[in-house]
Design a protein around this motif. Structure first.
Motif, PDB file in Angstrom:
ATOM      1  N   THR A  39     -21.332  -0.255  -7.676  1.00  0.00           N
ATOM      2  CA  THR A  39     -21.982  -1.572  -7.680  1.00  0.00           C
ATOM      3  C   THR A  39     -21.432  -2.477  -8.766  1.00  0.00           C
ATOM      4  O   THR A  39     -21.789  -3.654  -8.819  1.00  0.00           O
ATOM      5  CB  THR A  39     -23.495  -1.402  -7.903  1.00  0.00           C
ATOM      6  N   ASP A  40     -20.555  -1.945  -9.628  1.00  0.00           N
ATOM      7  CA  ASP A  40     -20.004  -2.685 -10.769  1.00  0.00           C
ATOM      8  C   ASP A  40     -21.134  -3.231 -11.652  1.00  0.00           C
ATOM      9  O   ASP A  40     -21.140  -4.385 -12.065  1.00  0.00           O
ATOM     10  CB  ASP A  40     -19.100  -3.825 -10.300  1.00  0.00           C
ATOM     11  N   ARG A  41     -22.115  -2.334 -11.929  1.00  0.00           N
ATOM     12  CA  ARG A  41     -23.248  -2.684 -12.772  1.00  0.00           C
ATOM     13  C   ARG A  41     -23.393  -1.660 -13.891  1.00  0.00           C
ATOM     14  O   ARG A  41     -22.952  -0.511 -13.773  1.00  0.00           O
ATOM     15  CB  ARG A  41     -24.553  -2.724 -11.950  1.00  0.00           C
ATOM     16  N   ILE A  42     -24.050  -2.093 -14.964  1.00  0.00           N
ATOM     17  CA  ILE A  42     -24.292  -1.190 -16.090  1.00  0.00           C
ATOM     18  C   ILE A  42     -25.487  -0.302 -15.771  1.00  0.00           C
ATOM     19  O   ILE A  42     -26.566  -0.786 -15.420  1.00  0.00           O
ATOM     20  CB  ILE A  42     -24.547  -1.994 -17.389  1.00  0.00           C
ATOM     21  N   LEU A  43     -25.288   1.013 -15.905  1.00  0.00           N
ATOM     22  CA  LEU A  43     -26.373   1.973 -15.704  1.00  0.00           C
ATOM     23  C   LEU A  43     -27.178   2.177 -16.986  1.00  0.00           C
ATOM     24  O   LEU A  43     -28.405   2.313 -16.946  1.00  0.00           O
ATOM     25  CB  LEU A  43     -25.805   3.322 -15.253  1.00  0.00           C
ATOM     26  N   GLY A  44     -26.502   2.235 -18.108  1.00  0.00           N
ATOM     27  CA  GLY A  44     -27.176   2.447 -19.385  1.00  0.00           C
ATOM     28  C   GLY A  44     -26.279   2.029 -20.522  1.00  0.00           C
ATOM     29  O   GLY A  44     -25.045   2.026 -20.388  1.00  0.00           O
ATOM     30  N   ILE A  45     -26.895   1.682 -21.629  1.00  0.00           N
ATOM     31  CA  ILE A  45     -26.116   1.254 -22.793  1.00  0.00           C
ATOM     32  C   ILE A  45     -26.819   1.756 -24.052  1.00  0.00           C
ATOM     33  O   ILE A  45     -28.040   1.660 -24.182  1.00  0.00           O
ATOM     34  CB  ILE A  45     -25.931  -0.286 -22.808  1.00  0.00           C
ATOM     35  N   TRP A  46     -26.044   2.320 -24.957  1.00  0.00           N
ATOM     36  CA  TRP A  46     -26.560   2.885 -26.190  1.00  0.00           C
ATOM     37  C   TRP A  46     -25.946   2.138 -27.359  1.00  0.00           C
ATOM     38  O   TRP A  46     -24.730   1.938 -27.425  1.00  0.00           O
ATOM     39  CB  TRP A  46     -26.224   4.365 -26.275  1.00  0.00           C
ATOM     40  N   ASN A  47     -26.800   1.688 -28.285  1.00  0.00           N
ATOM     41  CA  ASN A  47     -26.371   0.893 -29.431  1.00  0.00           C
ATOM     42  C   ASN A  47     -25.570  -0.330 -28.984  1.00  0.00           C
ATOM     43  O   ASN A  47     -24.403  -0.508 -29.359  1.00  0.00           O
ATOM     44  CB  ASN A  47     -25.529   1.732 -30.402  1.00  0.00           C
ATOM     45  N   PRO A  48     -26.174  -1.228 -28.210  1.00  0.00           N
ATOM     46  CA  PRO A  48     -25.438  -2.391 -27.696  1.00  0.00           C
ATOM     47  C   PRO A  48     -24.954  -3.307 -28.824  1.00  0.00           C
ATOM     48  O   PRO A  48     -25.679  -3.587 -29.770  1.00  0.00           O
ATOM     49  CB  PRO A  48     -26.456  -3.095 -26.804  1.00  0.00           C
ATOM     50  N   THR A  50     -23.719  -6.341 -27.942  1.00  0.00           N
ATOM     51  CA  THR A  50     -23.969  -7.676 -27.410  1.00  0.00           C
ATOM     52  C   THR A  50     -25.336  -7.658 -26.728  1.00  0.00           C
ATOM     53  O   THR A  50     -26.076  -6.676 -26.808  1.00  0.00           O
ATOM     54  CB  THR A  50     -22.875  -8.078 -26.401  1.00  0.00           C
ATOM     55  N   SER A  51     -25.669  -8.734 -26.042  1.00  0.00           N
ATOM     56  CA  SER A  51     -26.981  -8.854 -25.411  1.00  0.00           C
ATOM     57  C   SER A  51     -27.024  -8.263 -24.005  1.00  0.00           C
ATOM     58  O   SER A  51     -28.079  -8.298 -23.360  1.00  0.00           O
ATOM     59  CB  SER A  51     -27.391 -10.328 -25.349  1.00  0.00           C
ATOM     60  N   ARG A  52     -25.944  -7.719 -23.506  1.00  0.00           N
ATOM     61  CA  ARG A  52     -25.962  -7.193 -22.142  1.00  0.00           C
ATOM     62  C   ARG A  52     -26.789  -5.913 -22.065  1.00  0.00           C
ATOM     63  O   ARG A  52     -26.980  -5.209 -23.059  1.00  0.00           O
ATOM     64  CB  ARG A  52     -24.542  -6.946 -21.651  1.00  0.00           C
ATOM     65  N   GLY A  53     -27.268  -5.636 -20.855  1.00  0.00           N
ATOM     66  CA  GLY A  53     -28.117  -4.469 -20.669  1.00  0.00           C
ATOM     67  C   GLY A  53     -27.971  -3.898 -19.273  1.00  0.00           C
ATOM     68  O   GLY A  53     -27.152  -4.361 -18.467  1.00  0.00           O
ATOM     69  N   PRO A  54     -28.768  -2.879 -18.934  1.00  0.00           N
ATOM     70  CA  PRO A  54     -28.704  -2.258 -17.617  1.00  0.00           C
ATOM     71  C   PRO A  54     -28.917  -3.271 -16.502  1.00  0.00           C
ATOM     72  O   PRO A  54     -29.765  -4.160 -16.606  1.00  0.00           O
ATOM     73  CB  PRO A  54     -29.832  -1.234 -17.654  1.00  0.00           C
ATOM     74  N   GLY A  55     -28.127  -3.137 -15.444  1.00  0.00           N
ATOM     75  CA  GLY A  55     -28.219  -4.058 -14.317  1.00  0.00           C
ATOM     76  C   GLY A  55     -27.278  -5.232 -14.433  1.00  0.00           C
ATOM     77  O   GLY A  55     -26.994  -5.903 -13.432  1.00  0.00           O
ATOM     78  N   ASP A  56     -26.761  -5.489 -15.643  1.00  0.00           N
ATOM     79  CA  ASP A  56     -25.813  -6.591 -15.803  1.00  0.00           C
ATOM     80  C   ASP A  56     -24.464  -6.198 -15.210  1.00  0.00           C
ATOM     81  O   ASP A  56     -24.128  -5.011 -15.109  1.00  0.00           O
ATOM     82  CB  ASP A  56     -25.638  -6.937 -17.279  1.00  0.00           C
ATOM     83  N   PRO A  57     -23.660  -7.186 -14.829  1.00  0.00           N
ATOM     84  CA  PRO A  57     -22.343  -6.874 -14.267  1.00  0.00           C
ATOM     85  C   PRO A  57     -21.471  -6.109 -15.253  1.00  0.00           C
ATOM     86  O   PRO A  57     -21.451  -6.403 -16.449  1.00  0.00           O
ATOM     87  CB  PRO A  57     -21.753  -8.255 -13.967  1.00  0.00           C
ATOM     88  N   SER A  58     -20.739  -5.124 -14.740  1.00  0.00           N
ATOM     89  CA  SER A  58     -19.823  -4.367 -15.576  1.00  0.00           C
ATOM     90  C   SER A  58     -18.480  -5.070 -15.718  1.00  0.00           C
ATOM     91  O   SER A  58     -17.823  -4.978 -16.747  1.00  0.00           O
ATOM     92  CB  SER A  58     -19.591  -2.972 -14.981  1.00  0.00           C
ATOM     93  N   LEU A  59     -18.059  -5.739 -14.619  1.00  0.00           N
ATOM     94  CA  LEU A  59     -16.761  -6.430 -14.606  1.00  0.00           C
ATOM     95  C   LEU A  59     -15.625  -5.462 -14.924  1.00  0.00           C
ATOM     96  O   LEU A  59     -14.716  -5.764 -15.697  1.00  0.00           O
ATOM     97  CB  LEU A  59     -16.765  -7.597 -15.608  1.00  0.00           C
ATOM     98  N   LEU A  60     -15.683  -4.286 -14.292  1.00  0.00           N
ATOM     99  CA  LEU A  60     -14.684  -3.261 -14.551  1.00  0.00           C
ATOM    100  C   LEU A  60     -13.358  -3.536 -13.861  1.00  0.00           C
ATOM    101  O   LEU A  60     -12.318  -3.074 -14.321  1.00  0.00           O
ATOM    102  CB  LEU A  60     -15.201  -1.899 -14.073  1.00  0.00           C
ATOM    103  N   GLY A  61     -13.373  -4.252 -12.754  1.00  0.00           N
ATOM    104  CA  GLY A  61     -12.154  -4.386 -11.977  1.00  0.00           C
ATOM    105  C   GLY A  61     -12.015  -3.222 -11.015  1.00  0.00           C
ATOM    106  O   GLY A  61     -12.937  -2.428 -10.809  1.00  0.00           O
ATOM    107  N   GLU A  62     -10.850  -3.090 -10.433  1.00  0.00           N
ATOM    108  CA  GLU A  62     -10.614  -2.069  -9.423  1.00  0.00           C
ATOM    109  C   GLU A  62     -10.074  -0.791 -10.051  1.00  0.00           C
ATOM    110  O   GLU A  62      -9.050  -0.808 -10.724  1.00  0.00           O
ATOM    111  CB  GLU A  62      -9.620  -2.591  -8.381  1.00  0.00           C
ATOM    112  N   LEU A  63     -10.750   0.329  -9.826  1.00  0.00           N
ATOM    113  CA  LEU A  63     -10.282   1.607 -10.357  1.00  0.00           C
ATOM    114  C   LEU A  63      -8.948   2.012  -9.737  1.00  0.00           C
ATOM    115  O   LEU A  63      -8.121   2.659 -10.367  1.00  0.00           O
ATOM    116  CB  LEU A  63     -11.320   2.695 -10.086  1.00  0.00           C
ATOM    117  N   ASP A  64      -8.737   1.616  -8.480  1.00  0.00           N
ATOM    118  CA  ASP A  64      -7.508   2.015  -7.802  1.00  0.00           C
ATOM    119  C   ASP A  64      -6.275   1.380  -8.441  1.00  0.00           C
ATOM    120  O   ASP A  64      -5.155   1.854  -8.237  1.00  0.00           O
ATOM    121  CB  ASP A  64      -7.566   1.620  -6.320  1.00  0.00           C
ATOM    122  N   ALA A  65      -6.475   0.303  -9.202  1.00  0.00           N
ATOM    123  CA  ALA A  65      -5.336  -0.380  -9.809  1.00  0.00           C
ATOM    124  C   ALA A  65      -4.930   0.237 -11.148  1.00  0.00           C
ATOM    125  O   ALA A  65      -3.921  -0.154 -11.732  1.00  0.00           O
ATOM    126  CB  ALA A  65      -5.676  -1.859 -10.022  1.00  0.00           C
TER     127      ALA A  65
END
Length: 214
Positions: A39-48, A50-65
């Motif tokens: 889903t390209d979303r954050i599942l969990g974050i420890w010691n953030p 920035t202000s991003r949190g779970p459910g926010d976009p991950s913006l990872l890009g394509e793993l196949d690349a």
């Protein structure tokens, strides 16, 4: 401090102890993020960091690349935060039993304290002004240590590993500085070079012997 997506996602249950352990070890300077590549979303974050949190976009890009030769671990690579802080980051693709990407684990280490420590150590370690030579002109023992230390740094070998030619070159420098004109200089020089007095006398004799022409 951790923030995880609502619900009992099995990936969070599986990897949360790992993420928390890394965050505790490197905290408060490391952020650990678990991403959902589907889903390209954050599942969990420890010691953030920035202000991003779970459910926010991950913006990872394509793993196949990604480069397949990296074997699912990428980095360390550099990232920048909006406030100018530099991060060293590592990303790892976590696969399920079938070999499919299940989650992506990212560790982002804030380099700020490391850079600050390096600056402090550099300021302490490097002299800021030239040495006041008049204060040391009469201290010939200081001169011996200075000449030997400079030579060791120059050749990149410790005193114990200096060759015969190294020692002859060093004694030549000390002789030019008039060290051996000082009474009781021999034991001080021998101690600085980690050799016996008899060895030192032999080297001096070799150094001062007239060279025969071919």
């Amino acid at each position: 401090m951790s923030d995880v997506e609502d619900g009992a996602d099995p990936r969070v249950r599986q990897w949360a102890p790992v993420c928390q352990a890394v965050a505790l070890l490197l905290g408060p300077y490391a952020e650990v993020v678990l991403h959902d590549p589907g889903t390209d979303r954050i599942l969990g974050i420890w010691n953030p960091l920035t202000s991003r949190g779970p459910g926010d976009p991950s913006l990872l890009g394509e793993l196949d690349a990604l480069d397949p030769s990296a074997r699912d671990v990428f980095g360390p690579y550099e990232k920048l935060l909006a406030d100018g802080r530099r991060l060293s980051s590592v990303s790892a693709v976590l696969r399920d039993p079938a070999g499919q990407p299940s989650a992506v684990l990212c560790v982002n280490l804030d380099r700020t304290p490391l850079e600050q420590a390096a600056a402090v150590l550099s300021a302490f370690g490097a002299p800021s002004v030239a040495r006041p030579e008049p204060l040391f002109e009469q201290d010939w023992t200081e001169r011996v240590q200075h000449v030997v230390g400079a030579y060791v740094r120059e050749c990149g070998r410790p005193v114990e590993r200096l060759t015969r030619q190294d020692r002859l070159a060093l004694l030549g420098r000390l002789d030019e500085d008039g060290v051996f004109a000082v009474r009781r200089a021999t034991p001080v020089v021998a101690g600085a070079l980690r050799i016996s007095r008899s060895t030192l006398y032999g080297l001096l004799a070799e150094l001062r012997a007239p060279r025969t022409k071919d």
